[in-house]
Motif scaffolding. Structure first.
Motif, PDB file in Angstrom:
ATOM      1  N   SER A   1       0.778  -1.238   0.000  1.00 21.31           N
ATOM      2  CA  SER A   1       0.000   0.000   0.000  1.00 21.31           C
ATOM      3  C   SER A   1       0.809   1.288   0.000  1.00 21.31           C
ATOM      4  CB  SER A   1      -0.919   0.035   1.228  1.00 21.31           C
ATOM      5  OG  SER A   1      -1.695  -1.124   1.286  1.00 21.31           O
ATOM      6  N   CYS A   2       2.071   1.216   0.314  1.00 19.23           N
ATOM      7  CA  CYS A   2       2.836   2.445   0.511  1.00 19.23           C
ATOM      8  C   CYS A   2       4.009   2.592  -0.455  1.00 19.23           C
ATOM      9  CB  CYS A   2       3.388   2.509   1.934  1.00 19.23           C
ATOM     10  SG  CYS A   2       2.254   1.887   3.187  1.00 19.23           S
TER      11      CYS A   2
ATOM     12  N   CYS B   1       4.325   4.988  -3.547  1.00 19.83           N
ATOM     13  CA  CYS B   1       4.663   6.406  -3.402  1.00 19.83           C
ATOM     14  C   CYS B   1       5.976   6.638  -2.670  1.00 19.83           C
ATOM     15  CB  CYS B   1       3.559   7.140  -2.636  1.00 19.83           C
ATOM     16  SG  CYS B   1       2.063   7.373  -3.602  1.00 19.83           S
ATOM     17  N   HIS B   2       6.307   5.755  -1.738  1.00 16.97           N
ATOM     18  CA  HIS B   2       7.505   6.007  -0.928  1.00 16.97           C
ATOM     19  C   HIS B   2       8.689   5.147  -1.340  1.00 16.97           C
ATOM     20  CE1 HIS B   2       5.598   8.803   1.831  1.00 16.97           C
ATOM     21  NE2 HIS B   2       4.562   8.007   1.854  1.00 16.97           N
TER      22      HIS B   2
ATOM     23  N   PRO C   1       7.609  11.574  -0.017  1.00 15.39           N
ATOM     24  CA  PRO C   1       8.969  11.868   0.467  1.00 15.39           C
ATOM     25  C   PRO C   1       9.732  10.622   0.925  1.00 15.39           C
ATOM     26  CG  PRO C   1       7.337  12.485   2.108  1.00 15.39           C
ATOM     27  CD  PRO C   1       6.566  12.051   0.889  1.00 15.39           C
TER      28      PRO C   1
ATOM     29  N   LYS D   1      12.448  11.090  13.293  1.00 17.83           N
ATOM     30  CA  LYS D   1      11.704  12.347  13.260  1.00 17.83           C
ATOM     31  C   LYS D   1      10.358  12.210  13.978  1.00 17.83           C
ATOM     32  CE  LYS D   1       9.487  15.020   9.641  1.00 17.83           C
ATOM     33  NZ  LYS D   1       9.344  15.169   8.185  1.00 17.83           N
TER      34      LYS D   1
ATOM     35  N   ILE E   1      -0.627   7.490   9.022  1.00 16.40           N
ATOM     36  CA  ILE E   1      -1.185   6.382   8.236  1.00 16.40           C
ATOM     37  C   ILE E   1      -2.718   6.417   8.286  1.00 16.40           C
ATOM     38  CG2 ILE E   1      -1.359   3.866   8.069  1.00 16.40           C
ATOM     39  CD1 ILE E   1       1.509   3.709   9.142  1.00 16.40           C
TER      40      ILE E   1
ATOM     41  N   LYS F   1      -1.777  12.706   5.007  1.00 13.60           N
ATOM     42  CA  LYS F   1      -1.060  13.961   5.219  1.00 13.60           C
ATOM     43  C   LYS F   1      -0.873  14.626   3.865  1.00 13.60           C
ATOM     44  CE  LYS F   1       3.049  15.773   7.497  1.00 13.60           C
ATOM     45  NZ  LYS F   1       4.437  15.569   7.841  1.00 13.60           N
TER      46      LYS F   1
ATOM     47  N   MET G   1      -1.110  12.711   0.697  1.00 13.57           N
ATOM     48  CA  MET G   1      -1.157  11.279   1.025  1.00 13.57           C
ATOM     49  C   MET G   1      -2.523  10.871   1.574  1.00 13.57           C
ATOM     50  SD  MET G   1       1.188   9.203   3.668  1.00 13.57           S
ATOM     51  CE  MET G   1       0.466   7.861   4.596  1.00 13.57           C
TER      52      MET G   1
HETATM   53  C1  HEC Z   1      -0.511   8.465  -3.074  1.00 13.21           C
HETATM   54  C2  HEC Z   1       0.868   8.445  -2.622  1.00 13.21           C
HETATM   55  C3  HEC Z   1       1.126   7.993  -1.202  1.00 13.21           C
HETATM   56  C4  HEC Z   1       0.809   6.782  -0.634  1.00 13.21           C
HETATM   57  C5  HEC Z   1       0.060   5.600  -1.253  1.00 13.21           C
HETATM   58  C6  HEC Z   1       1.357   6.815   0.695  1.00 13.21           C
HETATM   59  N1  HEC Z   1       1.970   8.018   0.937  1.00 13.21           N
HETATM   60 FE1  HEC Z   1       2.900   8.566   2.654  1.00 13.21          FE
HETATM   61  N2  HEC Z   1       3.149  10.442   1.924  1.00 13.21           N
HETATM   62  C7  HEC Z   1       2.823  10.852   0.641  1.00 13.21           C
HETATM   63  C8  HEC Z   1       3.099  12.263   0.517  1.00 13.21           C
HETATM   64  C9  HEC Z   1       2.902  13.104  -0.743  1.00 13.21           C
HETATM   65  C10 HEC Z   1       3.591  12.694   1.776  1.00 13.21           C
HETATM   66  C11 HEC Z   1       3.986  14.108   2.192  1.00 13.21           C
HETATM   67  C12 HEC Z   1       2.796  14.773   2.828  1.00 13.21           C
HETATM   68  C13 HEC Z   1       3.071  16.191   3.252  1.00 13.21           C
HETATM   69  O1  HEC Z   1       3.937  16.397   4.110  1.00 13.21           O
HETATM   70  O2  HEC Z   1       2.399  17.072   2.726  1.00 13.21           O
HETATM   71  C14 HEC Z   1       3.615  11.510   2.631  1.00 13.21           C
HETATM   72  C15 HEC Z   1       4.070  11.512   3.949  1.00 13.21           C
HETATM   73  C16 HEC Z   1       4.241  10.378   4.708  1.00 13.21           C
HETATM   74  C17 HEC Z   1       4.861  10.337   6.011  1.00 13.21           C
HETATM   75  C18 HEC Z   1       5.455  11.519   6.757  1.00 13.21           C
HETATM   76  C19 HEC Z   1       6.835  11.767   6.247  1.00 13.21           C
HETATM   77  C20 HEC Z   1       7.545  12.832   7.024  1.00 13.21           C
HETATM   78  O3  HEC Z   1       8.677  13.117   6.645  1.00 13.21           O
HETATM   79  O4  HEC Z   1       6.993  13.349   7.988  1.00 13.21           O
HETATM   80  C21 HEC Z   1       4.845   9.036   6.430  1.00 13.21           C
HETATM   81  C22 HEC Z   1       5.388   8.463   7.729  1.00 13.21           C
HETATM   82  C23 HEC Z   1       4.208   8.275   5.390  1.00 13.21           C
HETATM   83  N3  HEC Z   1       3.857   9.113   4.366  1.00 13.21           N
HETATM   84  C24 HEC Z   1       3.973   6.919   5.460  1.00 13.21           C
HETATM   85  C25 HEC Z   1       3.179   6.219   4.556  1.00 13.21           C
HETATM   86  C26 HEC Z   1       2.729   4.870   4.753  1.00 13.21           C
HETATM   87  C27 HEC Z   1       3.082   3.994   5.938  1.00 13.21           C
HETATM   88  C28 HEC Z   1       1.942   4.557   3.682  1.00 13.21           C
HETATM   89  C29 HEC Z   1       1.154   3.265   3.454  1.00 13.21           C
HETATM   90  C30 HEC Z   1       0.086   3.019   4.401  1.00 13.21           C
HETATM   91  C31 HEC Z   1       1.930   5.703   2.805  1.00 13.21           C
HETATM   92  N4  HEC Z   1       2.687   6.700   3.375  1.00 13.21           N
HETATM   93  C32 HEC Z   1       1.265   5.760   1.595  1.00 13.21           C
HETATM   94  C33 HEC Z   1       2.318  10.054  -0.370  1.00 13.21           C
HETATM   95  C34 HEC Z   1       1.838   8.774  -0.198  1.00 13.21           C
END
Ligand code: HEC
Length: 103
Positions: free
Chosen positions: A42-43, A46-47, A57, A65, A75, A79, A82
């Motif tokens: 799921s993640c 993008c990551h 990011p 952090k 999650i 955010k 995301m």
């Molecule tokens: C559609 C793309 C996408 C998916 C899917 C996604 N993320 Fe993200 N994620 C992002 C973006 C874009 C940000 C930055 C958000 C912001 O700060 O505005 C982010 C931010 C984060 C952060 C914070 C990073 C920081 O430096 O503070 C975490 C932790 C994170 N994601 C974990 C996850 C996890 C775990 C999953 C799976 C459940 C997930 N992400 C799924 C796009 C995604």
């Protein structure tokens, strides 16, 4: 810096063939845990499979952090760009715990 390292690994793989140390080094970082599977599902889109980012990011050091609780909230609620609620409660906790160890 991460990109450079990736480029270096890639070059090392090409120049030294299959039995290179770079492969072993990579395997060492692949600790399989309860959080890794749902993350990949799921993640990682993008990551990145190695947590170093893509559409999202770099979260390879997110544990330094944010703590487990803060990551769990991200999650659950999402955010910025995301989306939240991608995982079940159980998987969310496992992934948050796993990521909190990434320092
Ligand atoms: C559609 C793309 C996408 C998916 C899917 C996604 N993320 Fe993200 N994620 C992002 C973006 C874009 C940000 C930055 C958000 C912001 O700060 O505005 C982010 C931010 C984060 C952060 C914070 C990073 C920081 O430096 O503070 C975490 C932790 C994170 N994601 C974990 C996850 C996890 C775990 C999953 C799976 C459940 C997930 N992400 C799924 C796009 C995604």
């Amino acid at each position: 810096m991460k990109k450079l390292w990736t480029a270096f690994l890639f070059t090392a793989l090409i120049t030294s063939g299959c039995s290179s140390d770079a492969v072993k080094e990579d395997d060492k970082n692949k600790v399989v845990s309860a959080g890794e599977k749902p993350y990949n599902r799921s993640c990682a889109g993008c990551h990145g499979a190695d947590l170093t980012g893509g559409a999202g990011p770099d979260i390879s050091k997110v544990g330094g952090k944010s703590n487990e609780k803060e990551i769990l909230k991200i999650i659950k609620d999402g955010k910025g760009m995301m989306p939240g609620d991608l995982l079940s409660d159980k998987d969310s906790k496992a992934v948050a715990k796993w990521l909190a160890d990434k320092k």
